[in-house]
Each structure stands twice: as structure tokens, then as C-alpha cells.
Design an enzyme around this catalytic site. Structure first.
Site, short mmCIF file in Angstrom:
data_model
loop_
_atom_site.label_atom_id
_atom_site.label_comp_id
_atom_site.label_asym_id
_atom_site.label_seq_id
_atom_site.Cartn_x
_atom_site.Cartn_y
_atom_site.Cartn_z
N ALA A 1 65.12 40.94 33.32
CA ALA A 1 65.44 40.86 34.75
C ALA A 1 64.25 41.31 35.56
O ALA A 1 63.55 42.24 35.16
CB ALA A 1 66.64 41.74 35.09
N ASP A 2 64.02 40.64 36.68
CA ASP A 2 63.01 41.12 37.61
C ASP A 2 63.64 42.03 38.65
O ASP A 2 62.98 42.93 39.17
CB ASP A 2 62.28 39.95 38.26
#
Lengths: 352, 352
Positions: free
Chosen positions: B245-246
Site C-alpha cells: 500500500a502507498d
């Protein structure tokens, strides 16, 4: 003016080398079935309708230069050469069905004693030449029916945004195209707002060929990578997906370029209608369902290299199926030259 | 032995140039924040955790050589430089949260009169150095929790096939990895049958980096192109998808590499559990939902070219968002260093 992928006049056949596009425009001279087999197998030409036409035209070229005057020998040679041509790409059905028809024609011309060897040859070649004109005519009908179906599902008389996958245009057919023919018709009717085309890895037919045709025809278009379809549907109001087919089974399951199945799932999730555009010659009533369609697997280097340049880590295994199967349940309609049909109605249609 | 993407000892920082992988292994010397900004912006380093660590370490390098003895000036410079570093890639949250923490630390050290300028500098640098060790420790915990969760959902004690997207391994973190850390843990537990990694167009982080790490670690792996996920799930029994995930929003919506949303839809369709693996530093409670996350759009030439080679038709427009948002409803669980959580429970968790 459409791109000219096939240049044919009796005794002369040249085809556009699609592997060199979009950087180079070069035609390959086809002198007989061996050349025909090679351009199909090496994917210098692709697209199920184009494969059938080019394969059969390569036989017409070879026959014209054949001095045989024995109808039985001619018949036998024709059958052998057609089977050889069919073997060049196993998933596309059009060339198989065309070969079956031509073998039947050769059988009846050979059996009919009133037909001279010259007439045999003339009528056989003319029949192959007829495929060219018929393909263009069929594609224009597909375009009209597809345009109608997509516009009917719109509210009001607004413009529509459409997504397509792989290449199904002039380069995949004799001219005009199947799915791209529908898009061409929408554009001609001034009802197309924008078309999005996927890159179509690993062979990049979308980025290289569809994008090339769309730029050439000045149709408003944007390229996306294959993994952007869901994001695109979330942020843009896409009115329809329209793709081609390499083979449609009797139950409506459809084999098409790898990635088609994934787009169909994503379209269903976003409630976007999903259409398959294909001539009747792509429908194979001998295959009951998609599970029975043989899927061609291509070499790993198509994934690991772009030209000579390696783009994947050395030593990694690859899986490279060229097609996948979209189940009939995800298909809104199959757009043919005879109208748009629900996938589950194909059987009844053919029975009639 | 994991790949070494960051080589740091006090006063010296080198990072592996990921744009040259897998063909060349070359380290770039970082002499200060300007170098740090450049390697992040040019994507020579990527991965949300690695971006945060490398950005902050570049500040540590710069501070060590700074002869200022005025705490107020130092505090001001630190704040300005951290804001500059955050601007290099707008979607990753980890560097923003790290910058906020470091600015708070600088404020309190500056305000505390018992702290000398030398001690300010020493404590500030030590705090940045602590991020390196903490990242590795957190990733190992993520690996353990993720392995546990995936194995729990299996029937019996068989092996599992896992799919991942983009690169979340040693190259995206200080070491070990998030989603790839989970895969590493499954492999170490002898419960991993096979991992499939997507190519991850347009930047090919999967083909270049994940495949490189998997070959390096001798983990049984196969590369697919992004559009093959649905076909793969249809023919192989995939036990779980695990991605990084960013940025995770407060409601569990997750920004990650473009294509993640599409994989999540396809996983749902095939009833395959879909996990996001991310440290708490990727969770942004200041953003209520995914719709509010700013999505970085990258230049067109990342899609139209591979190195100097043009792969798309000249004249075509491109859309190149670097990330997409996967809604919480498609996420089975968020694997963190503190356990695996349902996306909808994050708010309560943070409130405690």
C-alpha cells in the site's frame, strides 16, 4: 481512408508487416502457401479474419502458377495445403472454417465432370477472392449493428465513451474492422466522444496497431495500460466495452486476446455493457463450450524482451497464454453481420 | 540473504539504482536532501517505506555536515527540507508522516533549553537512524502475521499459491518487505507452493524487481502480464492475493500501484482472499476515504517508451495514473506489524 493491410490483385499479394509497426511501414510479398504460413505463424499478420483471408489468398497465388491439369491432383494438393495453413495458429477458427468450405468446393468441382481443370482453377480462385469483398461488407454490417445496439443503451442522444482491447481494425481484417468497425461507425455517426484502447501486453497490439489506426483516422483516443481498466471505469463514464473474438463456442463463451476475460469481469463490476464483435465465421458450433477451446501458449521471450532488450529479470519463469475465455454470462451481446445476439441464443440461431 | 537496497553508516548513504535493475547493479551516492529528492522523484528508488527512510536519511547526511550552532536556524532548515522531500512523490504517505514526527521532534528539541545544538543534532540524527531498524522489525512482524492469516484460511496443512503485484520486497523497504515479506515467511515456513508476480506496467516493477528478488532468493515463481490475472485464477487454484500500500485511508480504502483495484475485483469474482500488507506508517487517519487521496499522474513517455525505444504509435494520447484506489469492501484484511485487521476496524483501532 482505412489502412491497407492486404494488397491483392490476381497473381500478386502483399501484406503489411505488423511487427514493424508503428515505426516502419513495410509490405511483405507472398509468393505461395509457405510464405502465407510464415507471416501468420510469426504474427507479421494477425487477427482471426485477416489470418483466414491471407492464408487462403496465398493458396490462390500458388494455384495460379500451378500448371497441373489433373483435377484429382489439384484437389489433393489443395486439401494438404489448407491443412498446413490452418496449423500456423491453432486458436483462430475462421481459417479452419474457410478451409473446410474450400475443401468442400474443391471436392464438388473435382467430382463434377462438366468442369474442366481450367474452370476448376478459375472458380476456386474466384471463390477465395470473394472472401475479401465479403469480409469488408460483413464488417460494415457489424459496425452498423454494433453502433445501433450501443446507442440504444444510452439515455438521450449524448456522446459515448468506449473501451476496446487488442487490435480488431483494418489491420486485423480485410478492411474496416470488427470491434474497431463498431467504433468507426459510432465516430461516423458523430456519437463517439472518446475511445480508450489498452496496450495489450505482451505483444502490444493495442499500443502499436490500434493506436496507430486511431491516430491515422483522427478518432479521439487515449492509450491506457492493461491494468488501468478498472481505474478508468471508476473515474470516467464508460458507455460500453467492445472487443473482437478469435473463436466463439456454441454456448457463447468467447476466446479472445489474453486480458479480455479480466476486462469482462471488471465491466460487470462497474455495470458497463460488454460486447463481442465477430463475423459468423468466428462462431464455431462444433465446440460446445469455452472449456474445450485449445489455448495457444507462446514463447517466453515475447514477455521478457522488447526487440532485443530484456525487460524481465534473468532466470524468471513465464506463463504466456495468448488467449483467454470469457464466459457467456459476462457478455451483453455478440455483434455479427446479421444482428446482435444474446450469447445463449446462438444455438437456436444456427439450428434454424 | 536479502538484496541490499540501502547502504548506510553514519555520514555515508548509497542506494541501489532500481531503474538499472535487473541488467545493472549500481549504487548512487546521496550527499544530501537534493540528491535524496532526485532519486525519489526519478523513481531510482521507490516503495513507500523505502522513500520515507531514504528521504530522511538524506537529511541526516546533510545535517551531519552542517556547522550551524543555532538551534532555531537548524529547526527552520529541517522543516523546509522535509517539506521539500515530501514533494518528490505526492501519493506515498509514509514520508509525510515521518516528516511530521521529525518536525515535532525538532520543535521540542529546539524549545528545550537544556538541549545543546550538538545534542539536538545527535538526537535528531539518531531518531532517523532508528527508522531503518524499526522498518526491518515491522516487516518481519508483518510477514509472520500475514503468513498466519493466509494459512488459517487454507483447508488442511497443504501448500498455497499466492499472487502479488508490483514490488514490495527488500527493494521497496529497508529490508525483508511487506507483501513480499509475507511471501518470504510462507516460503520459510515451507508452506508456499508457488508465487505469481505481475509485470506491473508501465514501469515493470514486477518483471524487473520482484522477479529479480524471487530469483535471487530461489522462491518458486512465475511472471505473468497484468492482464493474465483472471485467466490465472480460472486455471490455477490461487490461495491468496497479497499486495502493498502507498496509503491506507481511515475507512480502509487503499491507494496502491495502478492495477491493484482491478486485481481486487478479479479476486472477488473468483472468491480469492485479497490482503493488503502495510506498516502502520502507511495508514493515514487524516484522510477519511480513498476518494480524497491525491493520485499522482506520471509522464506519457513512461508508457510510450522502453528506454529509448518507442513502443506506442506516435501521436497517441496517454493516461498514466501511477496509483488506484481499492475500496475497503474488496479487502479481506490489512496485515500490519500489530496484527491483521478488517479495513472497517481501523478507526476504532486508532481511537484506542
Amino acid at each position: 481512408m482505412s489502412l491497407e493491410s492486404i494488397r491483392y490483385k490476381r497473381g500478386s499479394l502483399e501484406v503489411l508487416d505488423q511487427l514493424l509497426l508503428p515505426l516502419q511501414t513495410k509490405y511483405i510479398k507472398i509468393e505461395g502457401v509457405e510464405d502465407g504460413w510464415k507471416v501468420i505463424n510469426k504474427m507479421q499478420v494477425r487477427g482471426a479474419p485477416a489470418i483466414a483471408i491471407i492464408g487462403c489468398l496465398s493458396l490462390a497465388i500458388e494455384l495460379l502458377n500451378d500448371n497441373s491439369s489433373d483435377k484429382k491432383v489439384m484437389r489433393q494438393e489443395i486439401e494438404g495445403k489448407l491443412n498446413y495453413l490452418v496449423s500456423a495458429r491453432p486458436t483462430a477458427v475462421n481459417i479452419k472454417l474457410a478451409a473446410d468450405d474450400l475443401i468442400n468446393l474443391a471436392n464438388s468441382l473435382s467430382a463434377d465432370e462438366s468442369v474442366s481443370p481450367e474452370e476448376f482453377k478459375e472458380r476456386f480462385i474466384a471463390s477465395i477472392e470473394g472472401m475479401l469483398a465479403k469480409d469488408i461488407e460483413d464488417n460494415k454490417a457489424i459496425g452498423r449493428y454494433g453502433c445501433e445496439a450501443i446507442l440504444k443503451s444510452l439515455e438521450g442522444d449524448g456522446l459515448v465513451r468506449v473501451l476496446t482491447h487488442c487490435n480488431t481494425g483494418s489491420l486485423a481484417t480485410a478492411e474496416y474492422g470488427t470491434a474497431l468497425g463498431v467504433i468507426r461507425s459510432l465516430h461516423a455517426a458523430k456519437r463517439l466522444e472518446h475511445v480508450y484502447c489498452t496496450e495489450t501486453r505482451p505483444y502490444n497490439q493495442g499500443a502499436r496497431l490500434t493506436a496507430y489506426e486511431l491516430v491515422h483516422e483522427k478518432i479521439p483516443a487515449t492509450l491506457i495500460v492493461d491494468s488501468m481498466v478498472a481505474a478508468l471505469m471508476h473515474v470516467r463514464n464508460i458507455g460500453a466495452v467492445v472487443v473482437g473474438a478469435d473463436r466463439v463456442a456454441a454456448n457463447g463463451d468467447t476466446a479472445n486476446k489474453i486480458g479480455t476475460y479480466q476486462i469482462a469481469i471488471v465491466a460487470k463490476y462497474h455495470n458497463v455493457p460488454f460486447y463481442v464483435a465477430a463475423p459468423f465465421t468466428s462462431i464455431d458450433m462444433n465446440i460446445s463450450s469455452g472449456e474445450r477451446i485449445k489455448i495457444e501458449e507462446r514463447p517466453e521471450n515475447e514477455m521478457t524482451h522488447i526487440g532485443d532488450r530484456r525487460i524481465a529479470a534473468p532466470g524468471i519463469n513465464c506463463w504466456n497464454p495468448s488467449f483467454d475465455i470469457t464466459p457467456a454470462s459476462l457478455i451483453t451481446g455478440i455483434i455479427t453481420e446479421k444482428g446482435v445476439f444474446l450469447p445463449e441464443t446462438l444455438k437456436t440461431l444456427f439450428a434454424q
